[in-house]
Design an enzyme around this catalytic site. Structure first.
Site, mmCIF file in Angstrom:
data_model
loop_
_atom_site.group_PDB
_atom_site.id
_atom_site.type_symbol
_atom_site.label_atom_id
_atom_site.label_comp_id
_atom_site.label_asym_id
_atom_site.label_seq_id
_atom_site.Cartn_x
_atom_site.Cartn_y
_atom_site.Cartn_z
ATOM 1 N N SER A 89 -14.431 33.290 -90.117
ATOM 2 C CA SER A 89 -13.305 33.544 -90.713
ATOM 3 C C SER A 89 -12.920 32.215 -91.625
ATOM 4 O O SER A 89 -13.431 31.262 -91.228
ATOM 5 C CB SER A 89 -12.126 33.905 -89.934
ATOM 6 O OG SER A 89 -10.863 33.725 -90.325
ATOM 7 N N TYR B 26 -7.008 30.960 -82.625
ATOM 8 C CA TYR B 26 -8.103 32.020 -83.291
ATOM 9 C C TYR B 26 -8.975 30.908 -84.194
ATOM 10 O O TYR B 26 -10.269 31.245 -84.217
ATOM 11 C CB TYR B 26 -7.256 32.793 -84.307
ATOM 12 C CG TYR B 26 -8.017 33.760 -85.048
ATOM 13 C CD1 TYR B 26 -8.703 34.931 -84.592
ATOM 14 C CD2 TYR B 26 -8.485 33.574 -86.434
ATOM 15 C CE1 TYR B 26 -9.438 35.803 -85.245
ATOM 16 C CE2 TYR B 26 -9.092 34.320 -87.126
ATOM 17 C CZ TYR B 26 -9.589 35.320 -86.598
ATOM 18 O OH TYR B 26 -10.385 36.215 -87.284
#
Length: 592
Positions: free
Chosen positions: A457, A470
């Site tokens: 990501s 995350y």
């Protein structure tokens, strides 16, 4: 040392040395060598095939223990094709033969299978690193008559690879060079340098130097006539074409029109080199064994292999390859499965939601490729191992693995619960590592390369106060992928980290936001609307994944904000740190 049984066969004025292995009552398989080899090319392939088949090999005219016609006229491929059929008639008069041809052995077999009535004498043909010269000539003519940038590029690439054939037409120089190259130690070193062939895998006849020099007549007798005046003919003989993408002499593009001339064509593409019988004899043996067995019986241990590799129309970018996609039930995973299916891949779609995975597989099958769905929780390492074993047993070793499954977690690190953190890391990081290890081992053992794609990501390199855990999981995926790429480079296995930014997927609606309590749902609804307004859809990410697989890129920031963030973090990391302190409007993961 292979214990060949030897006999001789007369073909016109030429005496051919013929060698046999295996039960003479078994299905006959002829192995046909090229330049500058002899029947010894097959020393690592023939014994394994002889367990099921009657194996026949012969030294082509001008090579090994067979006669050597003088001049050039005796080396036309029509003459060599006559020799092949004469040997077949002598050794197997009642039963059509299967043929595995390499280099010029494949070239001359194309001549044989293209003759009228060839299907009565030839049951099937496995072609390795040897095109039909007439098909090649027609391909070149089409490229020249209707040039496009792609056609020009592929033509120039093939011309560069084939430059040695022009050298072979010179009067004296080839004999001088080949007298040196024909020294066994020099030849072994040449193969090691050009293709990494271990010296102990190269079987060389004592006639190597003479074979090299006399074999130049093959080039002089055939290259110009067939390429300048091509007359390709169709064949009804079933053909398996093994296309080697690291072939030093032949570029994959020259095989893109084979389907026009072959009624029943199968094709397998691998990142292998020209001398496949030396470098990957196990792969060649298994491919030939499976294909010949399928032609003999109509059945196959792994039916998907036949479905996946048979061509209906022109080959696609990934024709014949097997792709495993986790998290394939929705979003980026589903769109990636669709994109790979459209390019010819067989799809194994895995997702924790079995119904969603089956929906993806059903849509892939509508694109005329095999597709199978499996339920998989990537956080369950034991279950993942069982899944990987099932894929290998029922479908084969995958060529492409996309570790896409993941979950999100937003909010402050101090507010997150241990359960939330454990679940996030088990799926996002441990699941990627598990999938990469399990399928990476299979790829290394198979020794035919592959591509592993891990979904990271933009959060991996754009720190944010609301995405700490995350971001940690995705930074782990990114650095793990870069490290694994270095580890697997020697095995020709690429590893790519995909780093999307803000993408409109279902993960946003399912992401917990730590620390908000009763306000969590309202905050999530606002974030969903924000991502929808952004308008970057999963299919756009899938296209970037496909492009990354084609070019074997290491790291791919996908969205514009990801590309900007990647460069800021690399060249001005202090800006990233300053930006991380701000509370952003949408502190939610950006994938799936």
């Amino acid at each position: 040392m292979v214990d060949w049984r030897k006999r001789t066969v007369q073909s016109g004025d030429v005496t051919l040395a013929v060698f046999e292995l295996g039960d003479e009552g078994a299905p006959p398989v002829m192995l046909v060598h090229g330049w500058p080899d002899t029947h010894h090319l097959w020393d690592q392939v023939a014994p394994a095939l002889a367990k099921e088949f009657h194996v026949i090999a012969h030294d082509n005219r001008g090579a090994g223990e067979s006669s050597r016609p003088g001049g050039v006229a005796g080396y036309h491929i029509a003459e060599l094709a006559d020799d092949l059929l004469t040997v077949a008639d002598e050794v197997s008069p009642e039963r059509p033969v299967h043929i595995v041809g390499h280099d010029w052995g494949s070239v001359l077999t194309w001549e044989a299978v293209s003759r009228h009535g060839a299907e009565k004498r030839i049951a099937s043909f496995v072609s390795v690193s040897g095109p039909s010269l007439d098909q090649l000539g027609a391909w070149a003519r089409e490229n020249l008559s209707r040039p496009t940038p792609r056609r020009v590029a592929t033509s120039l690439s093939q011309i560069a690879s084939s430059a040695y054939t022009a050298f072979f037409h010179l009067p004296v120089a080839p004999r001088i060079l080949l007298s040196f190259l024909g020294i066994p130690a020099v030849w072994r070193n040449f193969l090691k340098v050009t293709e990494g062939t271990p010296a102990d895998r190269v079987s060389i006849a004592p006639t190597l130097r003479r074979d090299m020099i006399s074999g130049v007549a093959l080039y002089r007798a055939n290259i110009v006539p067939h390429l300048s005046h091509p007359e390709p003919h169709p064949t009804t003989v079933p053909v398996l074409e093994l296309v080697n993408h690291r072939d030093v002499a032949l570029r994959p593009a020259i095989f893109e029109h084979t389907h026009r001339y072959v009624q029943r064509l199968w094709r397998r593409d691998t990142p292998t080199g020209h001398w496949l019988p030396h470098t990957h004899p196990e792969y060649l043996t298994e491919a030939a064994r499976a294909f010949i067995g399928y032609q003999e019986t109509g059945s196959l241990e792994k039916p998907a292999w036949s479905e996946r590799t048979r061509l209906i129309g022109p080959p696609q970018a990934f024709s014949g390859r097997l792709a495993v996609v986790t998290g394939a039930g929705s979003g980026i995973g589903r769109e990636t499965a669709y994109a790979l299916a459209e390019l010819g891949c067989e799809i194994v779609a895995a997702d924790i939601d079995a119904v969603a995975a089956e929906e993806t597989a059903r849509e892939c099958r509508a694109k005329t490729v095999p597709a199978t769905a499996y339920a998989l929780d990537v956080a369950d390492s034991a279950g993942f191992a069982e899944f990987a074993n099932t894929v290998q047993r029922d479908h084969g070793v995958p060529d492409i693995v996309v570790n896409n499954a993941g979950v999100g977690l937003a909010g402050g690190v101090l507010d997150a619960t241990d359960e939330q953190i454990d679940r996030l890391l088990d799926i996002n990081l441990r699941g990627v590592i598990t999938g990469s290890r399990l399928f990476g081992r299979q790829m290394v053992e198979r020794d035919l390369g592959g591509q592993i794609v891990n979904l990271a990501s933009a959060a991996a390199f754009t720190p944010q106060r609301d995405l700490g855990v995350y971001s940690a999981s995705k930074a782990g995926v990114l650095l793990f992928s870069e490290s694994l790429r270095a580890e697997l480079a020697d095995h020709h296995i690429g590893v790519t980290a995909i780093c999307p930014g803000i993408v409109d997927t279902a993960i946003v609606a399912n992401t917990p936001i730590a620390g908000l309590g009763s306000d969590e749902q309202a905050a999530r609804d606002r974030l969903v609307r924000f991502y929808q307004r952004r308008g970057f859809t999963p299919d756009k990410v899938a296209r970037q994944i496909v492009a990354a697989i084609r070019s074997d890129k290491a790291v791919v920031p996908v969205t514009p904000e990801a590309s900007v963030g990647y460069r800021i973090y690399r060249f001005a990391p202090w800006l990233s740190r300053q930006a991380a302190r701000r509370r952003v409007a949408a502190p939610v993961p950006t994938r799936r």
